[in-house]
Each structure stands twice: as structure tokens, then as C-alpha cells.
Design a protein around this motif. Structure first.
Motif, PDB file in Angstrom:
ATOM      1  N   TYR A  94      -4.721  -9.892   6.899  1.00 57.75           N
ATOM      2  CA  TYR A  94      -4.536  -8.450   6.685  1.00 57.75           C
ATOM      3  C   TYR A  94      -4.892  -8.180   5.230  1.00 57.75           C
ATOM      4  CZ  TYR A  94      -1.985  -8.326  11.081  1.00 57.75           C
ATOM      5  OH  TYR A  94      -1.632  -8.423  12.407  1.00 57.75           O
ATOM      6  N   ARG A  95      -5.882  -7.320   5.020  1.00 62.40           N
ATOM      7  CA  ARG A  95      -6.309  -7.046   3.648  1.00 62.40           C
ATOM      8  C   ARG A  95      -6.692  -5.580   3.485  1.00 62.40           C
ATOM      9  NH1 ARG A  95     -12.140  -7.963   2.521  1.00 62.40           N
ATOM     10  NH2 ARG A  95     -13.214  -8.085   4.510  1.00 62.40           N
ATOM     11  N   GLY A 108      -7.976 -10.173  -1.300  1.00 62.60           N
ATOM     12  CA  GLY A 108      -8.297 -10.251   0.124  1.00 62.60           C
ATOM     13  C   GLY A 108      -9.645 -10.903   0.363  1.00 62.60           C
ATOM     14  N   VAL A 159      -1.555   0.439   4.499  1.00 65.01           N
ATOM     15  CA  VAL A 159      -1.072  -0.644   3.637  1.00 65.01           C
ATOM     16  C   VAL A 159       0.448  -0.558   3.506  1.00 65.01           C
ATOM     17  CG1 VAL A 159      -1.089  -1.568   1.281  1.00 65.01           C
ATOM     18  CG2 VAL A 159      -3.236  -0.876   2.357  1.00 65.01           C
ATOM     19  N   LYS A 216       3.211  -3.331   4.854  1.00 70.26           N
ATOM     20  CA  LYS A 216       4.146  -3.990   3.942  1.00 70.26           C
ATOM     21  C   LYS A 216       5.585  -3.752   4.382  1.00 70.26           C
ATOM     22  CE  LYS A 216       2.529  -2.365   0.019  1.00 70.26           C
ATOM     23  NZ  LYS A 216       2.189  -2.191  -1.421  1.00 70.26           N
ATOM     24  N   THR A 276      -0.499  -7.134  -0.417  1.00 71.21           N
ATOM     25  CA  THR A 276      -1.535  -7.622   0.484  1.00 71.21           C
ATOM     26  C   THR A 276      -2.551  -8.320  -0.403  1.00 71.21           C
ATOM     27  OG1 THR A 276      -2.810  -5.565   0.345  1.00 71.21           O
ATOM     28  CG2 THR A 276      -1.224  -5.756   2.157  1.00 71.21           C
ATOM     29  N   PRO A 277      -3.294  -9.257   0.120  1.00 74.69           N
ATOM     30  CA  PRO A 277      -3.414  -9.638   1.513  1.00 74.69           C
ATOM     31  C   PRO A 277      -2.233 -10.477   1.978  1.00 74.69           C
ATOM     32  CG  PRO A 277      -4.701 -11.134   0.177  1.00 74.69           C
ATOM     33  CD  PRO A 277      -4.154 -10.077  -0.754  1.00 74.69           C
ATOM     34  N   GLN A 278      -2.143 -10.596   3.304  1.00 76.11           N
ATOM     35  CA  GLN A 278      -1.196 -11.505   3.920  1.00 76.11           C
ATOM     36  C   GLN A 278      -1.951 -12.300   4.978  1.00 76.11           C
ATOM     37  OE1 GLN A 278       2.173 -12.147   3.267  1.00 76.11           O
ATOM     38  NE2 GLN A 278       1.748 -10.927   1.436  1.00 76.11           N
TER      39      GLN A 278
END
Length: 82
Positions: free
Chosen positions: A10-11, A22, A47, A51, A59-61
Motif C-alpha cells: 500500500y503506497r 513506496g 491515505v 492509516k 505509508t507505505p505498508q
């Protein structure tokens, strides 16, 4: 190592800003042989909702095999140990 493994990234890619962390995380995953499901967050609202949903500050995650690894620094550590 990562053969047949997948990761979900996820970015943030906003019209005025693409998060460099990201981009870096995606490159790390691809270089390590992961198939990357690239989930783009296109707005500040997306976003913020992401979160809040995941209880994260940035982010990213990255999620690998359904487990949240974290951001790009966390991913570097994870890949270094794998």
C-alpha cells in the motif's frame, strides 16, 4: 527465498506527490523476487482512511503472506533476516 511468494504494498501516489519510500519498497520486493500487488492510495482521504484502519502512522505498508511487515525500513530489516 521469495519464490512463489507474494506481497501487498500500500503506497501513496497523489497527483502532486509520489512517495519515494513506496517506490523504494516496491523495488526491494521486486528485487527479492516477490510478486507485488501494488495498491495505490490516490488521495489524502484514502491515505488517512488506510492509516486509521490499520493503526499505522505512515505509508507505505507492506504485507507478506497476510502479515504486516511495516514500512520500507522494516521491509529492509525483514529481507535482511530472511
Amino acid at each position: 527465498m521469495a519464490q512463489d511468494r507474494s506481497a501487498t504494498l500500500y503506497r501513496m501516489v497523489l497527483p502532486e506527490h509520489t512517495c519515494p519510500f513506496g517506490v523504494h519498497a516496491k523495488q526491494l520486493l521486486e528485487d527479492a523476487g516477490f510478486e507485488v500487488e501494488d495498491r495505490i492510495l490516490h488521495s489524502r482521504e484514502e491515505v488517512d482512511a488506510f492509516k486509521a484502519e490499520h493503526g499505522v502512522a505512515t505509508t507505505p505498508q507492506v504485507f507478506i503472506d497476510g502479515t504486516r511487515i511495516g514500512g520500507s525500513d522494516d521491509l529492509e530489516r525483514y529481507l535482511g533476516q530472511a
